[in-house]
Design a protein around this motif. Structure first.
Motif, mmCIF file in Angstrom:
data_model
loop_
_atom_site.group_PDB
_atom_site.id
_atom_site.type_symbol
_atom_site.label_atom_id
_atom_site.label_comp_id
_atom_site.label_asym_id
_atom_site.label_seq_id
_atom_site.Cartn_x
_atom_site.Cartn_y
_atom_site.Cartn_z
ATOM 1 N N GLN A 70 -4.544 2.450 -4.780
ATOM 2 C CA GLN A 70 -5.748 1.915 -4.139
ATOM 3 C C GLN A 70 -6.942 2.199 -5.066
ATOM 4 O OE1 GLN A 70 -8.125 4.037 -2.369
ATOM 5 N NE2 GLN A 70 -9.071 2.586 -0.961
ATOM 6 N N VAL A 81 -3.737 7.430 7.836
ATOM 7 C CA VAL A 81 -2.591 6.523 7.709
ATOM 8 C C VAL A 81 -1.264 7.283 7.625
ATOM 9 C CG1 VAL A 81 -3.982 4.724 6.632
ATOM 10 C CG2 VAL A 81 -2.733 6.316 5.169
ATOM 11 N N VAL A 82 -1.340 8.592 7.329
ATOM 12 C CA VAL A 82 -0.113 9.398 7.255
ATOM 13 C C VAL A 82 0.478 9.620 8.658
ATOM 14 C CG1 VAL A 82 0.855 11.615 6.523
ATOM 15 C CG2 VAL A 82 -0.774 10.427 5.047
ATOM 16 N N LYS A 117 0.847 -1.195 0.000
ATOM 17 C CA LYS A 117 0.000 0.000 0.000
ATOM 18 C C LYS A 117 0.886 1.250 0.000
ATOM 19 C CE LYS A 117 -3.897 -1.980 2.567
ATOM 20 N NZ LYS A 117 -4.740 -1.883 3.755
ATOM 21 N N GLY A 118 0.282 2.385 -0.326
ATOM 22 C CA GLY A 118 1.009 3.648 -0.314
ATOM 23 C C GLY A 118 1.528 4.017 1.071
ATOM 24 N N ARG A 119 0.743 3.712 2.100
ATOM 25 C CA ARG A 119 1.134 4.057 3.474
ATOM 26 C C ARG A 119 2.410 3.332 3.882
ATOM 27 N NH1 ARG A 119 -4.495 1.610 5.507
ATOM 28 N NH2 ARG A 119 -4.973 2.481 3.471
ATOM 29 N N LYS A 137 -7.694 5.829 -6.438
ATOM 30 C CA LYS A 137 -6.579 6.725 -6.743
ATOM 31 C C LYS A 137 -6.401 6.853 -8.259
ATOM 32 C CE LYS A 137 -6.375 7.273 -2.430
ATOM 33 N NZ LYS A 137 -5.402 7.293 -1.381
ATOM 34 N N SER A 183 -0.180 6.133 -4.428
ATOM 35 C CA SER A 183 -1.055 5.022 -4.064
ATOM 36 C C SER A 183 -1.800 4.541 -5.305
ATOM 37 C CB SER A 183 -2.060 5.469 -3.005
ATOM 38 O OG SER A 183 -3.075 4.499 -2.844
ATOM 39 N N ASP A 205 3.397 13.636 -0.587
ATOM 40 C CA ASP A 205 2.319 12.647 -0.619
ATOM 41 C C ASP A 205 1.530 12.895 -1.907
ATOM 42 O OD1 ASP A 205 -0.075 11.264 -0.416
ATOM 43 O OD2 ASP A 205 -0.274 11.563 1.733
ATOM 44 N N GLN A 238 1.536 17.604 0.359
ATOM 45 C CA GLN A 238 0.509 16.695 -0.166
ATOM 46 C C GLN A 238 -0.159 17.337 -1.376
ATOM 47 O OE1 GLN A 238 -1.995 14.761 2.956
ATOM 48 N NE2 GLN A 238 -3.646 15.984 2.117
ATOM 49 N N THR A 285 -5.670 15.406 6.211
ATOM 50 C CA THR A 285 -4.989 14.313 5.519
ATOM 51 C C THR A 285 -5.663 12.993 5.842
ATOM 52 O OG1 THR A 285 -2.798 13.348 5.076
ATOM 53 C CG2 THR A 285 -3.252 13.951 7.351
ATOM 54 N N CYS A 286 -5.034 11.943 5.362
ATOM 55 C CA CYS A 286 -5.541 10.599 5.616
ATOM 56 C C CYS A 286 -4.866 10.092 6.889
ATOM 57 C CB CYS A 286 -5.188 9.741 4.410
ATOM 58 S SG CYS A 286 -5.854 8.105 4.457
ATOM 59 N N PHE A 292 -12.099 13.360 3.051
ATOM 60 C CA PHE A 292 -11.730 14.483 3.912
ATOM 61 C C PHE A 292 -12.933 15.153 4.556
ATOM 62 C CE2 PHE A 292 -7.533 14.987 1.411
ATOM 63 C CZ PHE A 292 -7.009 13.918 2.112
ATOM 64 N N GLY A 345 -2.250 -0.902 -3.335
ATOM 65 C CA GLY A 345 -0.886 -0.837 -3.840
ATOM 66 C C GLY A 345 -0.306 0.548 -3.677
ATOM 67 N N THR A 349 -0.442 10.752 -3.420
ATOM 68 C CA THR A 349 -1.423 9.679 -3.583
ATOM 69 C C THR A 349 -2.653 10.127 -4.380
ATOM 70 O OG1 THR A 349 -2.241 10.255 -1.389
ATOM 71 C CG2 THR A 349 -0.781 8.369 -1.522
ATOM 72 N N HIS A 350 -2.888 11.444 -4.448
ATOM 73 C CA HIS A 350 -3.995 11.935 -5.277
ATOM 74 C C HIS A 350 -3.496 12.473 -6.611
ATOM 75 C CE1 HIS A 350 -6.629 13.023 -1.508
ATOM 76 N NE2 HIS A 350 -6.093 11.827 -1.445
HETATM 77 C C1 LIG Z 1 -5.021 7.111 0.059
HETATM 78 C C2 LIG Z 1 -4.104 8.003 0.760
HETATM 79 C C3 LIG Z 1 -2.917 7.540 1.363
HETATM 80 C C4 LIG Z 1 -2.554 6.084 1.514
HETATM 81 O O1 LIG Z 1 -2.647 5.285 0.408
HETATM 82 P P1 LIG Z 1 -2.843 3.706 0.607
HETATM 83 O O2 LIG Z 1 -2.345 3.120 -0.680
HETATM 84 O O3 LIG Z 1 -4.311 3.489 0.818
HETATM 85 O O4 LIG Z 1 -2.030 3.294 1.769
HETATM 86 C C5 LIG Z 1 -2.049 8.461 1.930
HETATM 87 N N1 LIG Z 1 -2.335 9.785 1.915
HETATM 88 C C6 LIG Z 1 -3.471 10.260 1.377
HETATM 89 C C7 LIG Z 1 -3.705 11.727 1.392
HETATM 90 C C8 LIG Z 1 -4.399 9.394 0.800
HETATM 91 O O5 LIG Z 1 -5.550 9.871 0.302
#
Ligand SMILES: *Cc1c(COP(=O)(O)O)cnc(C)c1O
Length: 404
Positions: A156, A61-62, A32-34, A159, A154, A130, A104, A58-59, A331, A166, A132-133
């Motif tokens: 996922q 997981v960050v 995963k991205g995290r 995304k 990411s 970051d 980000q 943010t998400c 968000f 992933g 991921t977007h």
């Molecule tokens: C989705 C997302 C992540 C993490 O991505 P994963 O692949 O789901 O772990 C991190 N930061 C932001 C801002 C996200 O939207």
């Protein structure tokens, strides 16, 4: 088998480096991205008494990745225009304990990345983007992810392009490459069952996610979540407390490489389509004096979603669902998708008035729909619920600030 996987990994990696316009350097893949973020932070060797500065929107997981390493997340309030912290706000959050600044591209939007990275370099602070977007988008003409020491992406479900779950990272600062390679030696491989589950999910998703089944599935999913039978892409350990699972630090699987190669080839089509749709939203919202993504930001923007602000979100979402409009709910919390209280994450919402406001009023319009006129029509019927500029001025929203 092994050989095919290695070959796919190489091809996938080349496609990524070509889109990011990297002449050299490697792509590091993760489950995963995290996990990519965690690996970078670990390779920078952050730990107790270190601080990591990040957006206050943010998400979850960050900050989790930071807390897993015993360091402290420091949240910076965001600007309404970009949903990101400004340069000035970032530097005022930095002190001698700051080891890393995370920037980000929220919804694909970036803010002051060039200034932040230049300044951080002088201060000897690492920067991680970051993205991921924002994979495939640019900031001031350069690909998202190319300014900072390193960047994470990411793949996922929702995304820019997807491999189910992933993620990957790229390194721009060669000094980091070696330590990332060292850290990656601790990765565990996905189990056969996990790889298989992922394959099944990808196939099921492809078959089932079309317009007619979407709404049935949504209700089914909600019901299953309610009775505790499914979990989303984040588990309870990640959103109701901060607990690192023993199998968190996981590498990518062969499935992700092969699916990645296929789906990344669609990216430029997706990006074009999203941009066209976003322009239509902007024109419409501008015409009616409503909050919209400023034109100066359009040039950089990959428009994964189109953020707008509404007065009464519950009502807006309810009506949208009735009209079968797919509105995103990203968000709607400052640490999406966790809910207050945020004490586990050491976040004080009182210090983040703009992020709090956004999290209470944001909705995300879809940019990947075929029939955008249906969405625009829906907006037209709900204009009074959409916030306008004057209402945002007290929060510092500045239409002119970013134009030109
Ligand atoms: C989705 C997302 C992540 C993490 O991505 P994963 O692949 O789901 O772990 C991190 N930061 C932001 C801002 C996200 O939207």
């Amino acid at each position: 088998m092994r050989k095919t996987i290695e070959r796919n990994k190489k091809i996938y990696s080349q496609r990524i480096t070509s889109i990011l316009q990297l002449d050299k350097g490697s792509v590091f893949f993760y489950w995963k991205g995290r996990v990519a973020l965690y690996a970078l932070l670990k390779s920078i060797d952050i730990g107790e008494n270190d601080e990591v500065v990040m957006p206050g929107l943010t998400c979850v997981v960050v900050p989790n990745a930071v807390i897993y390493l015993k360091a402290k997340p420091v949240y910076v309030d965001v600007s309404i225009e970009t949903c990101n912290p400004s340069f000035e706000n970032i530097i005022s959050a930095v002190n001698e304990r700051t080891k890393v600044i995370i920037v980000q591209n929220t919804f694909g939007l970036s803010s002051d990345v060039d200034r932040i990275t230049q300044w951080a370099k002088r201060m000897g602070i690492y920067t991680i983007e970051d993205c991921t977007h924002g994979f495939g988008g640019t900031f001031k003409g350069k690909p998202n992810g190319s300014y900072c020491d390193a960047a994470i992406y990411s793949t996922q479900w929702n995304k820019p392009f997807s491999t189910g779950v992933g993620g990957f990272s790229i390194i721009n600062n060669e000094l980091l490459t070696n330590s990332v390679q060292q850290v990656n030696k601790g990765l565990i491989s996905p189990t056969v069952l996990e790889s298989l589950q992922l394959k099944v999910l990808i196939v099921a998703y492809k078959i089932l996610i079309n317009n007619s089944t979407y709404w049935i599935l949504l209700s089914l999913y909600r019901w299953l979540s309610k009775v505790g039978l499914v979990i989303g892409s984040s588990s309870r350990n990640e959103i109701s407390r901060v607990l690192m699972k023993s199998n968190y630090f996981k590498s990518a699987s062969g499935t992700q490489y092969s699916v990645g190669i296929k789906n990344i080839s669609m990216l430029s089509t997706y990006l074009k389509h999203r941009k066209i749709n976003a322009e239509k939203y902007s024109q419409f919202l501008k015409k009616h004096g409503k909050y919209y993504v400023l034109e100066s930001l359009h040039r950089n923007h990959s428009f994964l979603k189109y953020p707008i602000l509404v007065r009464d979100r519950e009502e807006f979402m309810k009506k949208a669902e009735k009209n079968r409009i797919k509105i995103g709910d990203w968000f709607i919390s400052v640490l999406h998708p966790a809910y207050p209280p945020f004490e586990h994450w050491k976040l004080n919402i009182k210090l983040l008035p703009n992020a709090k406001y956004l999290s209470e009023h944001l909705v995300n319009l879809p940019t990947d729909v075929k029939d955008i006129n249906k969405v625009v029509k829906f907006l037209e019927g709900n204009l009074s619920n959409i916030l306008n500029f004057n209402e945002l001025k007290s929060l510092g929203f500045n239409e002119q600030k970013l134009e030109g």
